[in-house]
Design a protein around this motif. Structure first.
Motif, short mmCIF file in Angstrom:
data_model
loop_
_atom_site.label_atom_id
_atom_site.label_comp_id
_atom_site.label_asym_id
_atom_site.label_seq_id
_atom_site.Cartn_x
_atom_site.Cartn_y
_atom_site.Cartn_z
N ALA A 74 2.56 7.28 -6.83
CA ALA A 74 1.66 8.27 -7.43
C ALA A 74 2.00 9.68 -6.97
CB ALA A 74 0.21 7.93 -7.10
N VAL A 75 2.33 9.82 -5.70
CA VAL A 75 2.70 11.14 -5.17
C VAL A 75 3.96 11.66 -5.86
CG1 VAL A 75 3.53 12.35 -3.10
CG2 VAL A 75 1.55 10.83 -2.95
N ILE A 106 -4.25 2.22 -8.10
CA ILE A 106 -4.76 2.71 -6.82
C ILE A 106 -6.28 2.59 -6.78
CG2 ILE A 106 -5.12 4.78 -5.41
CD1 ILE A 106 -2.27 5.62 -6.19
N SER A 156 -0.38 4.42 -12.58
CA SER A 156 -0.29 4.31 -11.13
C SER A 156 -1.65 4.54 -10.47
CB SER A 156 0.74 5.33 -10.63
OG SER A 156 0.98 5.17 -9.28
N ILE A 157 -2.36 5.54 -10.92
CA ILE A 157 -3.68 5.85 -10.34
C ILE A 157 -4.70 4.76 -10.68
CG2 ILE A 157 -5.63 7.46 -10.49
CD1 ILE A 157 -3.59 9.73 -10.46
N TRP A 215 0.82 -1.21 0.00
CA TRP A 215 0.00 0.00 0.00
C TRP A 215 0.85 1.26 0.00
CZ3 TRP A 215 -4.60 -0.40 -1.74
CH2 TRP A 215 -5.32 -1.57 -1.56
N TRP A 216 1.93 1.29 0.77
CA TRP A 216 2.75 2.50 0.82
C TRP A 216 3.44 2.77 -0.51
CZ3 TRP A 216 2.81 6.78 3.35
CH2 TRP A 216 2.16 6.82 4.58
N THR A 243 -8.15 -0.06 -4.38
CA THR A 243 -8.96 0.56 -3.32
C THR A 243 -10.41 0.09 -3.43
OG1 THR A 243 -7.50 2.49 -3.30
CG2 THR A 243 -9.67 2.76 -2.31
N TYR A 254 0.83 4.14 -3.14
CA TYR A 254 0.47 5.55 -3.00
C TYR A 254 1.67 6.48 -3.17
CZ TYR A 254 -4.17 4.23 -1.44
OH TYR A 254 -5.44 3.72 -1.37
#
Length: 183
Positions: free
Chosen positions: A113-114, A146, A142-143, A106-107, A150, A110
Motif C-alpha cells: 500500500a505504501v 488492510i 490493497s487498502i 503483515w509487512w 485489521t 502494508y
C-alpha cells in the motif's frame, strides 16, 4: 510491528508465502516496467489491475487464512446495510501460528500500500491522470485487504479477551461455590 523477521524458524508455508508476495511483486513490477517498454495504456491498465485483483483474492481467501488464521468478508443485509463478517482460528491454533509467516504477511500487506501511495503521488506530480487511475484501483484493493484484516485481527483479540474473561469468571464462580458448599 517488528522490523526484523523472527529468527530461528523457517516459513511454515513457503508456497503460500511465495504466492502472497508473487502477485504483489508482479503487479508492481509490471506497472514499473510497462511504463518503460509498453506504449499502450489499455494493456498497462488491464494487466496491472488483473494482477492486483489476483493479489487481492489470494491474500483475502488463501494467504490470510493460512498465514495468519484470519478471514473476512462483507455482506449486504436485508436492510441494505454493509455488514463485516470475520473468522479466526481458535486460540490454541492461533498460538501455534508461525511468526515468520505472520511477519511476512503483515509487512508485505502494508508495504504494498505504501508503494502504491508513492506511485499515486508520483502520478499526481507528473499530471498523469490515466496512470493515477491504475494506481487508484490497485491502492483501493490493497487498502481493502488492510482494513479487512485489521478489523478481523481486532475482532479476534476481542474474542480472546471475552473468552479469557468468561473462563476467569467461571473459575471464580466455581471456586466460590466450592468454598461455600464445604462450609
Amino acid at each position: 510491528m517488528d522490523l526484523n523477521p523472527p529468527q530461528g524458524e523457517n516459513y511454515a508455508h513457503p508456497q503460500i508465502c511465495l504466492f502472497h508476495v508473487l502477485f504483489k511483486g508482479a503487479a508492481l513490477a509490471f506497472y514499473i516496467l510497462s511504463a518503460l517498454f509498453v506504449n499502450n495504456f489499455v494493456i498497462i491498465f488491464v494487466v496491472t489491475v488483473l494482477l492486483s485483483a489476483l493479489d487481492f483474492w489470494v491474500v483475502k481467501n488463501v494467504s490470510g487464512r493460512i498465514l495468519v488464521g484470519l478471514r473476512w468478508w462483507n455482506e449486504i443485509n436485508d436492510d441494505g446495510e454493509s455488514v463485516w463478517k470475520f473468522e479466526c482460528l481458535d486460540q490454541e491454533s492461533m498460538a501455534r501460528m508461525n511468526k515468520k509467516d505472520s511477519w511476512l504477511f503483515w509487512w508485505t500487506l502494508y508495504l504494498t500500500a505504501v508503494i502504491w501511495i508513492f506511485f499515486a503521488i508520483f502520478s499526481l506530480i507528473r499530471f498523469q491522470a490515466d496512470y493515477l487511475l491504475v494506481v487508484g484501483v490497485c491502492l483501493t484493493l490493497s487498502i481493502a485487504n488492510i482494513i479487512g484484516f485489521t478489523k478481523c485481527r481486532k475482532d479476534a483479540k476481542k474474542q480472546l479477551q471475552a473468552f479469557a474473561t468468561q473462563t476467569i469468571a467461571s473459575r471464580f464462580q466455581s471456586t466460590i461455590q466450592t468454598a461455600f458448599s464445604v462450609v
